[in-house]
Design a protein around this motif. Structure first.
Motif, PDB file in Angstrom:
ATOM      1  N   GLN A 225       1.078  -1.144   0.000  1.00 18.42           N
ATOM      2  CA  GLN A 225      -0.253  -0.134   0.103  1.00 18.42           C
ATOM      3  C   GLN A 225       0.922   1.511  -0.164  1.00 18.42           C
ATOM      4  N   SER A 226       1.670   1.404   0.638  1.00 24.13           N
ATOM      5  CA  SER A 226       2.759   2.360   0.562  1.00 24.13           C
ATOM      6  C   SER A 226       3.635   2.547  -0.520  1.00 24.13           C
ATOM      7  N   PHE A 227       3.974   1.556  -1.457  1.00 23.14           N
ATOM      8  CA  PHE A 227       4.327   1.542  -2.634  1.00 23.14           C
ATOM      9  C   PHE A 227       3.149   2.325  -3.744  1.00 23.14           C
ATOM     10  N   LEU A 228       1.673   1.761  -3.399  1.00 25.25           N
ATOM     11  CA  LEU A 228       1.017   1.970  -4.391  1.00 25.25           C
ATOM     12  C   LEU A 228       0.918   3.443  -4.596  1.00 25.25           C
ATOM     13  N   GLU A 229       0.555   4.068  -2.346  1.00 32.43           N
ATOM     14  CA  GLU A 229       0.477   5.483  -2.526  1.00 32.43           C
ATOM     15  C   GLU A 229       1.938   6.273  -3.451  1.00 32.43           C
TER      16      GLU A 229
ATOM     17  N   ALA B  81       3.848  -0.167  -8.824  1.00 36.53           N
ATOM     18  CA  ALA B  81       3.299  -1.104  -7.955  1.00 36.53           C
ATOM     19  C   ALA B  81       2.803  -2.465  -8.660  1.00 36.53           C
ATOM     20  N   LYS B  82       1.495  -1.826  -9.895  1.00 37.83           N
ATOM     21  CA  LYS B  82       0.822  -2.261 -10.052  1.00 37.83           C
ATOM     22  C   LYS B  82       1.443  -3.140 -11.310  1.00 37.83           C
ATOM     23  N   ARG B  83       2.573  -3.020 -12.615  1.00 39.50           N
ATOM     24  CA  ARG B  83       3.382  -2.883 -12.795  1.00 39.50           C
ATOM     25  C   ARG B  83       4.412  -4.445 -12.230  1.00 39.50           C
TER      26      ARG B  83
ATOM     27  N   SER C 139       3.332  -5.871  -9.446  1.00 36.21           N
ATOM     28  CA  SER C 139       2.359  -7.390  -9.282  1.00 36.21           C
ATOM     29  C   SER C 139       1.658  -8.305 -10.529  1.00 36.21           C
ATOM     30  N   LYS C 140       1.939  -7.094 -12.000  1.00 34.47           N
ATOM     31  CA  LYS C 140       2.015  -7.998 -12.971  1.00 34.47           C
ATOM     32  C   LYS C 140       2.865  -8.959 -13.815  1.00 34.47           C
ATOM     33  N   THR C 141       3.624  -8.753 -13.204  1.00 36.63           N
ATOM     34  CA  THR C 141       5.295  -9.019 -13.474  1.00 36.63           C
ATOM     35  C   THR C 141       5.745 -10.364 -12.098  1.00 36.63           C
ATOM     36  N   ILE C 142       4.426 -11.084 -11.167  1.00 39.01           N
ATOM     37  CA  ILE C 142       4.897 -11.299 -10.181  1.00 39.01           C
ATOM     38  C   ILE C 142       3.755 -12.445 -11.040  1.00 39.01           C
ATOM     39  N   THR C 143       2.843 -12.048 -10.812  1.00 42.39           N
ATOM     40  CA  THR C 143       1.894 -12.918 -11.457  1.00 42.39           C
ATOM     41  C   THR C 143       2.028 -13.579 -12.474  1.00 42.39           C
ATOM     42  N   ASP C 144       2.199 -12.698 -13.536  1.00 45.85           N
ATOM     43  CA  ASP C 144       2.488 -12.979 -14.937  1.00 45.85           C
ATOM     44  C   ASP C 144       3.484 -14.746 -14.626  1.00 45.85           C
ATOM     45  N   ARG C 145       4.842 -14.681 -14.151  1.00 42.95           N
ATOM     46  CA  ARG C 145       6.378 -15.218 -13.705  1.00 42.95           C
ATOM     47  C   ARG C 145       5.189 -16.465 -12.544  1.00 42.95           C
ATOM     48  N   LEU C 146       4.717 -16.390 -11.792  1.00 39.51           N
ATOM     49  CA  LEU C 146       4.628 -17.541 -11.246  1.00 39.51           C
ATOM     50  C   LEU C 146       3.217 -18.123 -12.301  1.00 39.51           C
ATOM     51  N   LEU C 147       2.716 -17.629 -13.063  1.00 37.96           N
ATOM     52  CA  LEU C 147       1.914 -18.210 -14.154  1.00 37.96           C
ATOM     53  C   LEU C 147       2.680 -19.395 -14.632  1.00 37.96           C
ATOM     54  N   ASP C 148       3.992 -19.041 -15.364  1.00 37.89           N
ATOM     55  CA  ASP C 148       4.682 -19.716 -15.960  1.00 37.89           C
ATOM     56  C   ASP C 148       5.241 -20.526 -15.721  1.00 37.89           C
ATOM     57  N   ALA C 149       5.854 -20.103 -14.188  1.00 36.48           N
ATOM     58  CA  ALA C 149       6.598 -21.162 -13.573  1.00 36.48           C
ATOM     59  C   ALA C 149       5.786 -23.082 -13.641  1.00 36.48           C
ATOM     60  N   MET C 150       4.379 -22.296 -12.736  1.00 40.90           N
ATOM     61  CA  MET C 150       2.926 -23.476 -13.191  1.00 40.90           C
ATOM     62  C   MET C 150       3.001 -24.066 -14.632  1.00 40.90           C
TER      63      MET C 150
END
Length: 274
Positions: free
Chosen positions: A223-227, A233-235, A237-248
């Protein structure tokens, strides 16, 4: 001085959507500790810093009255709007100024919130409202959540560690580098001789990957990063999500993973009157 966070309506809504309830086994350990010291009927439990009430609700079957307190009107509005047991209610107040009579409470809890309190003032209030033999239970967890997903597990946790490392610079100075150390200091400050320190209770919860990401996004670091930098911050989250999905080897963030939380907790009992 107590810290004020999680008070905005949008954050309160995400808190309700993504935060997890403490495991029932941990609630049972709290109750077992209490019932060894207070026999018979349990009248009042007070859950301080209750947020949207995920943990408060678990206490309702065991007490005549359960009250969740928080400084955030937005959090309490969401908690009160949910279907809940008739013996459960919510009150807005600081953790250091609890609106209960002296020696009226069997149990005072704080679930993943005590690190924000003014600890000396909070502990004085706890001592004031607890009955003799009544108990204090402070529960929280470390921020290094682990993911489990078959053979992808090691890689997922490498990526998660990168996520946590990227958020670490936004950690509130008030709680320092480790909430675990904050709670150990609280434990040392509890004035009762009858007290216990426990770590680590591992709890596994199955949830969609999207909920795990949302869970991390509710924390003060994100939340501090988002502020400061909402795009960044949103980038992240998306990058981490994409990398996790790729690893899975998965294509949808609705894919379920096992999230491992590592709880630690303090149990303490006010002395009986001699």
């Amino acid at each position: 001085m107590a810290q004020r966070h999680f008070e905005g309506k949008a954050h309160a809504e995400s808190y309700q959507r993504y935060r997890v309830s403490p495991p029932q086994q941990l609630i049972d350990e709290v109750l077992n500790f209490l019932q060894k010291r207070i026999q018979g009927q349990l009248d009042l439990a007070v859950d301080v810093g209750c947020g949207s009430g995920q943990g408060t609700e678990l206490l309702a079957p065991h007490f005549i009255t359960v009250v969740g307190t928080d400084i955030s009107a937005a959090q309490l509005e969401i908690a009160s709007a949910k279907d809940h047991a008739p013996n459960l209610c919510y009150r807005e107040c600081p953790a250091e100024e609890l609106p209960f009579e002296d020696e009226s409470s069997d149990l005072v809890t704080a679930m993943s919130s005590a690190h924000w309190f003014d600890h000396p003032r909070f502990l004085r209030e706890v001592d004031r409202i607890l009955k003799p033999g009544g108990c204090l239970a402070l529960l929280s967890y470390t921020m290094d959540f682990e993911l489990e997903y078959g053979e992808s597990t090691p890689k997922l946790n490498e990526i998660c560690q990168e996520f946590y490392t990227a958020l670490f610079p936004f950690r509130k100075a008030y709680i320092g580098s480790s909430s675990l150390q904050v709670y150990k200091k609280i434990y040392d400050s509890v004035p009762y001789k009858d007290k216990e320190w426990h770590e680590c209770h591992r709890s596994r919860t199955i949830m969609p990957l999207s909920r795990f990401i949302g869970f991390v996004e509710t924390f003060s670091t994100y939340q501090s990063f988002l502020e400061k930098d909402s795009v960044g911050a949103k980038r992240l989250s998306k990058t981490i999500t994409d990398r996790l999905l790729d690893a899975m080897g998965a294509s949808s963030a609705d894919t379920e993973v096992v999230v491992v939380l590592k709880y630690f907790y303090i149990l303490a009992s006010k002395p009986q009157k001699s």
